[in-house]
Design a protein around this motif. Structure first.
Motif, mmCIF file in Angstrom:
data_model
loop_
_atom_site.group_PDB
_atom_site.id
_atom_site.type_symbol
_atom_site.label_atom_id
_atom_site.label_comp_id
_atom_site.label_asym_id
_atom_site.label_seq_id
_atom_site.Cartn_x
_atom_site.Cartn_y
_atom_site.Cartn_z
ATOM 1 N N GLU A 222 45.588 51.168 31.223
ATOM 2 C CA GLU A 222 45.083 49.833 31.529
ATOM 3 C C GLU A 222 45.526 49.382 32.918
ATOM 4 O O GLU A 222 44.744 48.751 33.654
ATOM 5 C CB GLU A 222 45.560 48.835 30.469
ATOM 6 C CG GLU A 222 44.967 49.067 29.087
ATOM 7 C CD GLU A 222 43.464 48.891 29.051
ATOM 8 O OE1 GLU A 222 42.933 48.114 29.875
ATOM 9 O OE2 GLU A 222 42.825 49.537 28.205
ATOM 10 N N ILE A 223 46.769 49.679 33.304
ATOM 11 C CA ILE A 223 47.246 49.296 34.641
ATOM 12 C C ILE A 223 46.470 50.038 35.717
ATOM 13 O O ILE A 223 46.056 49.454 36.735
ATOM 14 C CB ILE A 223 48.760 49.573 34.759
ATOM 15 C CG1 ILE A 223 49.539 48.590 33.877
ATOM 16 C CG2 ILE A 223 49.227 49.447 36.210
ATOM 17 C CD1 ILE A 223 51.021 48.879 33.805
ATOM 18 N N ASN A 224 46.237 51.333 35.517
ATOM 19 C CA ASN A 224 45.465 52.106 36.494
ATOM 20 C C ASN A 224 44.029 51.609 36.605
ATOM 21 O O ASN A 224 43.463 51.549 37.706
ATOM 22 C CB ASN A 224 45.471 53.587 36.105
ATOM 23 C CG ASN A 224 46.808 54.245 36.362
ATOM 24 O OD1 ASN A 224 47.585 53.793 37.212
ATOM 25 N ND2 ASN A 224 47.104 55.302 35.641
ATOM 26 N N ARG A 225 43.440 51.246 35.472
ATOM 27 C CA ARG A 225 42.071 50.724 35.510
ATOM 28 C C ARG A 225 42.015 49.382 36.239
ATOM 29 O O ARG A 225 41.092 49.126 37.023
ATOM 30 C CB ARG A 225 41.531 50.581 34.090
ATOM 31 C CG ARG A 225 40.046 50.243 34.041
ATOM 32 C CD ARG A 225 39.519 50.228 32.633
ATOM 33 N NE ARG A 225 40.090 49.141 31.849
ATOM 34 C CZ ARG A 225 39.665 48.810 30.633
ATOM 35 N NH1 ARG A 225 38.709 49.508 30.058
ATOM 36 N NH2 ARG A 225 40.229 47.822 29.984
ATOM 37 N N THR A 226 43.024 48.534 36.008
ATOM 38 C CA THR A 226 43.079 47.250 36.703
ATOM 39 C C THR A 226 43.240 47.441 38.204
ATOM 40 O O THR A 226 42.584 46.761 39.010
ATOM 41 C CB THR A 226 44.238 46.405 36.144
ATOM 42 O OG1 THR A 226 44.075 46.250 34.733
ATOM 43 C CG2 THR A 226 44.269 45.035 36.789
ATOM 44 N N LEU A 227 44.112 48.374 38.600
ATOM 45 C CA LEU A 227 44.301 48.656 40.026
ATOM 46 C C LEU A 227 43.025 49.197 40.664
ATOM 47 O O LEU A 227 42.692 48.858 41.807
ATOM 48 C CB LEU A 227 45.455 49.652 40.207
ATOM 49 C CG LEU A 227 46.853 49.129 39.856
ATOM 50 C CD1 LEU A 227 47.876 50.251 39.951
ATOM 51 C CD2 LEU A 227 47.249 47.976 40.772
ATOM 52 N N PHE A 228 42.297 50.038 39.926
ATOM 53 C CA PHE A 228 41.029 50.572 40.442
ATOM 54 C C PHE A 228 40.007 49.458 40.648
ATOM 55 O O PHE A 228 39.318 49.407 41.681
ATOM 56 C CB PHE A 228 40.487 51.634 39.478
ATOM 57 C CG PHE A 228 39.145 52.166 39.884
ATOM 58 C CD1 PHE A 228 39.031 53.097 40.904
ATOM 59 C CD2 PHE A 228 37.997 51.737 39.228
ATOM 60 C CE1 PHE A 228 37.783 53.589 41.273
ATOM 61 C CE2 PHE A 228 36.757 52.216 39.602
ATOM 62 C CZ PHE A 228 36.651 53.143 40.627
ATOM 63 N N VAL A 229 39.920 48.538 39.660
ATOM 64 C CA VAL A 229 38.968 47.419 39.779
ATOM 65 C C VAL A 229 39.354 46.516 40.949
ATOM 66 O O VAL A 229 38.487 46.082 41.727
ATOM 67 C CB VAL A 229 38.915 46.632 38.458
ATOM 68 C CG1 VAL A 229 38.099 45.353 38.621
ATOM 69 C CG2 VAL A 229 38.318 47.483 37.347
ATOM 70 N N LEU A 230 40.648 46.243 41.105
ATOM 71 C CA LEU A 230 41.095 45.408 42.220
ATOM 72 C C LEU A 230 40.804 46.076 43.555
ATOM 73 O O LEU A 230 40.449 45.403 44.537
ATOM 74 C CB LEU A 230 42.593 45.119 42.077
ATOM 75 C CG LEU A 230 42.989 44.198 40.912
ATOM 76 C CD1 LEU A 230 44.501 44.078 40.824
ATOM 77 C CD2 LEU A 230 42.370 42.820 41.081
ATOM 78 N N ARG A 231 40.943 47.390 43.619
ATOM 79 C CA ARG A 231 40.631 48.107 44.865
ATOM 80 C C ARG A 231 39.144 48.016 45.187
ATOM 81 O O ARG A 231 38.756 47.782 46.349
ATOM 82 C CB ARG A 231 41.041 49.579 44.735
ATOM 83 C CG ARG A 231 40.746 50.417 45.966
ATOM 84 C CD ARG A 231 41.180 51.855 45.756
ATOM 85 N NE ARG A 231 40.830 52.670 46.918
ATOM 86 C CZ ARG A 231 39.640 53.228 47.109
ATOM 87 N NH1 ARG A 231 38.685 53.065 46.198
ATOM 88 N NH2 ARG A 231 39.388 53.953 48.189
ATOM 89 N N GLU A 232 38.286 48.181 44.161
ATOM 90 C CA GLU A 232 36.848 48.081 44.387
ATOM 91 C C GLU A 232 36.458 46.678 44.848
ATOM 92 O O GLU A 232 35.584 46.519 45.701
ATOM 93 C CB GLU A 232 36.090 48.441 43.103
ATOM 94 C CG GLU A 232 36.201 49.901 42.704
ATOM 95 C CD GLU A 232 35.532 50.816 43.699
ATOM 96 O OE1 GLU A 232 34.400 50.491 44.125
ATOM 97 O OE2 GLU A 232 36.128 51.842 44.060
ATOM 98 N N SER B 81 51.311 55.200 27.185
ATOM 99 C CA SER B 81 50.099 55.844 27.686
ATOM 100 C C SER B 81 48.949 54.840 27.807
ATOM 101 O O SER B 81 48.228 54.821 28.819
ATOM 102 C CB SER B 81 49.707 56.993 26.762
ATOM 103 O OG SER B 81 48.507 57.586 27.175
ATOM 104 N N VAL B 82 48.770 54.003 26.785
ATOM 105 C CA VAL B 82 47.710 52.989 26.832
ATOM 106 C C VAL B 82 47.988 51.983 27.936
ATOM 107 O O VAL B 82 47.078 51.588 28.693
ATOM 108 C CB VAL B 82 47.581 52.283 25.465
ATOM 109 C CG1 VAL B 82 46.638 51.092 25.555
ATOM 110 C CG2 VAL B 82 47.090 53.257 24.406
ATOM 111 N N LEU B 83 49.258 51.565 28.073
ATOM 112 C CA LEU B 83 49.623 50.607 29.125
ATOM 113 C C LEU B 83 49.376 51.197 30.508
ATOM 114 O O LEU B 83 48.865 50.515 31.410
ATOM 115 C CB LEU B 83 51.091 50.214 28.957
ATOM 116 C CG LEU B 83 51.621 49.145 29.924
ATOM 117 C CD1 LEU B 83 50.891 47.827 29.714
ATOM 118 C CD2 LEU B 83 53.124 48.947 29.717
ATOM 119 N N ARG B 84 49.721 52.465 30.675
ATOM 120 C CA ARG B 84 49.486 53.137 31.964
ATOM 121 C C ARG B 84 47.997 53.201 32.286
ATOM 122 O O ARG B 84 47.580 52.942 33.423
ATOM 123 C CB ARG B 84 50.074 54.544 31.910
ATOM 124 C CG ARG B 84 49.731 55.427 33.101
ATOM 125 C CD ARG B 84 50.331 56.814 32.931
ATOM 126 N NE ARG B 84 49.768 57.739 33.887
ATOM 127 C CZ ARG B 84 48.632 58.409 33.712
ATOM 128 N NH1 ARG B 84 47.953 58.247 32.593
ATOM 129 N NH2 ARG B 84 48.181 59.235 34.646
#
Length: 247
Positions: A147-157, A142-145
């Motif tokens: 963090e990955i989603n947050r990283t993808l969101f930052v990369l998209r922004e 759950s924590v890994l998921r």
């Protein structure tokens, strides 16, 4: 009677002076507390942190290990990591070979031990049942998921071009990481990061009062250089207006 009146008068004078000094000291102490809190607020901390270093790393057992609260566990973790790096990197051992050899040795010892007890008339050893608990694995996933989603969101922004400073910082970080990847493989890079995590935080915690002022000066200089770079280079790059889509 005269003595009794004198003692009453002295006690009244003492009460008046105490009240006077007490009323005087309360606003001064409050002003001192306010000044102290203002000074604390003005102190620059690295990366803008407001919590102690121990709480920044989670405040749990992992933070205790990284900050050497328990020296035996921290030294053991660093020793195991060093031994694995020497085995895999210097002696060119393979992970599958190490796992197989370890299982062979463990099974052989347990087999000989359990069967050897029949000759010495002792009860065989109890081998505990080993199983992986479900809850920690689910928490880790759950924590890994997250963090990955947050990283993808930052990369998209960043890819949308909304923050040029973040874009340049990510590009520079990836470029430096690619250069480091040319010098060493993933295992060596992982070991270097592991050693840095076990040395840099504890050294910073001991000398943070000296490091933070130097970091503040460095950040001021970096901001000045970035402002000059933005004025001379980035401001001349033509960019179209960003239109926010309304959903």
């Amino acid at each position: 009677m005269a003595e009794h009146e004198d003692t009453k008068g002295e006690s009244l004078i003492e009460e008046i002076t105490e009240k006077f000094h007490g009323g005087d000291s309360s606003p001064s102490s409050e002003s001192e507390d306010e000044k102290h809190s203002e000074l604390k607020a003005k102190i620059y901390r690295l990366f803008g942190r407001e919590k102690p270093v121990h709480q920044v790393f989670g405040g749990g057992k992992s933070a205790d290990v990284l900050l050497w609260r328990n020296k035996k566990i921290s030294a053991g973790a660093l020793g195991v990591a060093t031994a694995l790096w020497v085995l895999f990197e210097l002696m060119e051992y393979r992970l599958l070979t190490l796992v197989c050899h370890g299982l062979i040795l463990t099974l052989a010892i347990l087999f000989l031990w359990s069967n050897g007890t029949t000759f010495i008339h002792k009860s065989p050893p109890r081998i505990p049942e080993v199983s992986i608990p479900e809850q920690p694995i689910l928490q880790f996933v759950s924590v890994l998921r997250f963090e990955i989603n947050r990283t993808l969101f930052v990369l998209r922004e960043i890819a949308l071009g909304r923050d040029l400073k973040k874009f340049l910082a990510v590009i520079a970080s990836l470029w430096l990481l690619s250069i480091v990847g040319m010098w060493c493989n993933f295992l060596t890079l992982f070991y270097i990061v592991f050693v840095l995590l076990h040395t840099v935080p504890v050294l910073y915690e001991k000398h943070e009062d000296k490091v933070d002022p130097l970091a503040e000066k460095l950040m001021i200089e970096i901001k000045k250089q970035y402002a000059l770079f933005e004025e001379k280079v980035l401001s001349k790059i033509p960019r179209g207006p960003l239109k926010d889509k309304k959903h």
